[in-house]
Design a protein around this motif. Structure first.
Motif, mmCIF file in Angstrom:
data_model
loop_
_atom_site.group_PDB
_atom_site.id
_atom_site.type_symbol
_atom_site.label_atom_id
_atom_site.label_comp_id
_atom_site.label_asym_id
_atom_site.label_seq_id
_atom_site.Cartn_x
_atom_site.Cartn_y
_atom_site.Cartn_z
ATOM 1 N N VAL A 150 -71.604 47.872 19.308
ATOM 2 C CA VAL A 150 -70.804 48.805 19.490
ATOM 3 C C VAL A 150 -69.474 48.780 18.690
ATOM 4 N N ILE A 151 -68.803 47.591 18.970
ATOM 5 C CA ILE A 151 -67.484 47.295 18.274
ATOM 6 C C ILE A 151 -67.805 47.178 16.663
ATOM 7 N N ARG A 152 -68.718 46.233 16.411
ATOM 8 C CA ARG A 152 -69.317 45.879 15.066
ATOM 9 C C ARG A 152 -69.313 47.064 13.992
ATOM 10 N N GLN A 153 -70.379 48.063 14.624
ATOM 11 C CA GLN A 153 -70.601 49.133 13.785
ATOM 12 C C GLN A 153 -69.998 50.380 13.877
ATOM 13 N N SER A 154 -68.696 50.324 14.537
ATOM 14 C CA SER A 154 -67.994 51.598 14.518
ATOM 15 C C SER A 154 -67.776 52.055 13.033
ATOM 16 N N GLY A 155 -68.133 53.377 12.697
ATOM 17 C CA GLY A 155 -67.915 53.867 11.523
ATOM 18 C C GLY A 155 -69.252 54.187 10.766
ATOM 19 N N ALA A 156 -70.340 53.198 11.165
ATOM 20 C CA ALA A 156 -71.678 53.533 10.340
ATOM 21 C C ALA A 156 -72.452 54.182 11.682
ATOM 22 N N GLU A 157 -72.116 55.143 12.063
ATOM 23 C CA GLU A 157 -72.706 55.889 13.256
ATOM 24 C C GLU A 157 -72.665 57.427 12.845
ATOM 25 N N PRO A 158 -73.770 58.217 13.324
ATOM 26 C CA PRO A 158 -73.805 59.587 13.405
ATOM 27 C C PRO A 158 -72.332 60.223 13.759
ATOM 28 N N ALA A 159 -72.235 61.425 13.241
ATOM 29 C CA ALA A 159 -70.793 62.031 13.652
ATOM 30 C C ALA A 159 -70.568 62.395 15.201
ATOM 31 N N SER A 160 -71.768 62.870 15.749
ATOM 32 C CA SER A 160 -71.634 62.928 17.264
ATOM 33 C C SER A 160 -71.144 61.572 18.145
ATOM 34 N N VAL A 161 -71.357 60.639 17.523
ATOM 35 C CA VAL A 161 -70.842 59.224 18.136
ATOM 36 C C VAL A 161 -69.318 59.166 18.071
ATOM 37 N N GLY A 162 -69.107 59.406 16.966
ATOM 38 C CA GLY A 162 -67.714 59.652 16.628
ATOM 39 C C GLY A 162 -66.860 60.392 17.414
ATOM 40 N N GLU A 163 -67.459 61.568 17.665
ATOM 41 C CA GLU A 163 -66.788 62.375 18.685
ATOM 42 C C GLU A 163 -66.586 61.809 20.010
ATOM 43 N N ILE A 164 -67.888 60.914 20.410
ATOM 44 C CA ILE A 164 -67.739 60.508 21.806
ATOM 45 C C ILE A 164 -66.752 59.357 21.642
ATOM 46 N N ARG A 165 -66.451 58.590 20.575
ATOM 47 C CA ARG A 165 -65.631 57.568 20.503
ATOM 48 C C ARG A 165 -64.084 58.012 20.721
ATOM 49 N N ASP A 166 -64.104 59.061 20.049
ATOM 50 C CA ASP A 166 -62.557 59.721 20.178
ATOM 51 C C ASP A 166 -62.180 60.238 21.552
ATOM 52 N N LEU A 167 -63.289 60.765 22.215
ATOM 53 C CA LEU A 167 -63.076 61.401 23.770
ATOM 54 C C LEU A 167 -62.685 60.187 24.484
#
Length: 236
Positions: A150-167
């Protein structure tokens, strides 16, 4: 005599068909290395159990394989399921990965809140923050492979996961604000917002090194020192 021959002939023409059915059923399953018990399990799981089996198989797959390389077919095989069922329950790989991430952050938040609630009333602000960081380290160590990915591949993910990270980030910042009872001082806000970025960066190195216990205390003290230096005072 003629009648017996006709019966044998009729039986002989039907037997290959039966063998063909066996070959396409248990025979194929045997070729795949699937046992009778595994086939029975696959048939008997109720929807909740099936969903959980898919989720756990995906969690294990995402823990060891970069998101872009994970295949739905591999998750289906590991869970005794099918790609169609994965799309039914999770709307595909993006939805499945997003759910794995959401549940991970949720479990971390619950553990941190429980640890904070267990502290005595006179606990210092510094020790509240220490508890947050310690619980985070414990969680990461217990889920080293999955959280390391999870830590290593931040940014190489679908947009929906970026929203979950932000929340999740907003929730963690809100938790820290509550502990610090911070003011509207811009310096304090920058210190709080930057704290988890610093911690995640250090944790990435810690996970890559195998989460050694000898580094745990120095890591915690470094994180506390960084936050205190950025705040200027614990009584923010």
């Amino acid at each position: 005599m003629t009648q017996h021959t006709e019966k044998n002939s009729a039986r002989n023409t039907s037997e290959p068909k039966q063998n063909s059915v066996d070959a396409s059923g248990a025979g194929d399953a045997g070729a795949r290395g699937e046992s009778a018990a595994e086939r029975t399990l696959r048939r008997r799981l109720d929807p909740d159990q099936r969903r959980e089996a898919i989720f756990e198989a995906a969690r294990a797959e995402f823990a060891t394989t970069p998101y872009s390389q994970v295949k739905i077919g591999d998750i289906a095989a590991a869970s005794g399921s099918s790609p169609a069922l994965i799309y039914r329950y999770f709307a595909g790989k993006d939805g499945l990965y997003a759910e794995v991430m959401r549940v991970g952050y949720e479990r971390l938040a619950v553990q941190q809140e429980s640890a904070l609630a267990a502290l005595p009333p006179n606990t210092s602000v510094r020790d509240h923050v220490r508890t947050i960081v310690q619980t985070y380290l414990d969680f990461v160590a217990e889920n080293r492979e999955s959280w390391g990915m999870v830590i290593r591949q931040s940014g190489a993910e679908p947009a929906s996961v970026g929203e979950i990270r932000d929340l999740a980030r907003e929730a963690r910042i809100a938790q820290l604000r509550g502990v610090l009872a911070s003011s509207e001082n811009r310096r304090h806000e920058m210190a709080i917002c930057g704290f988890y970025g610093f911690v995640d960066a250090v944790l990435g190195d810690w996970v890559a090194s195998g989460c050694p216990d000898d580094d745990r205390a120095p890591l915690i003290e470094t994180a506390l020192g960084a936050l205190q230096g950025a705040l200027g005072d614990w009584a923010a």
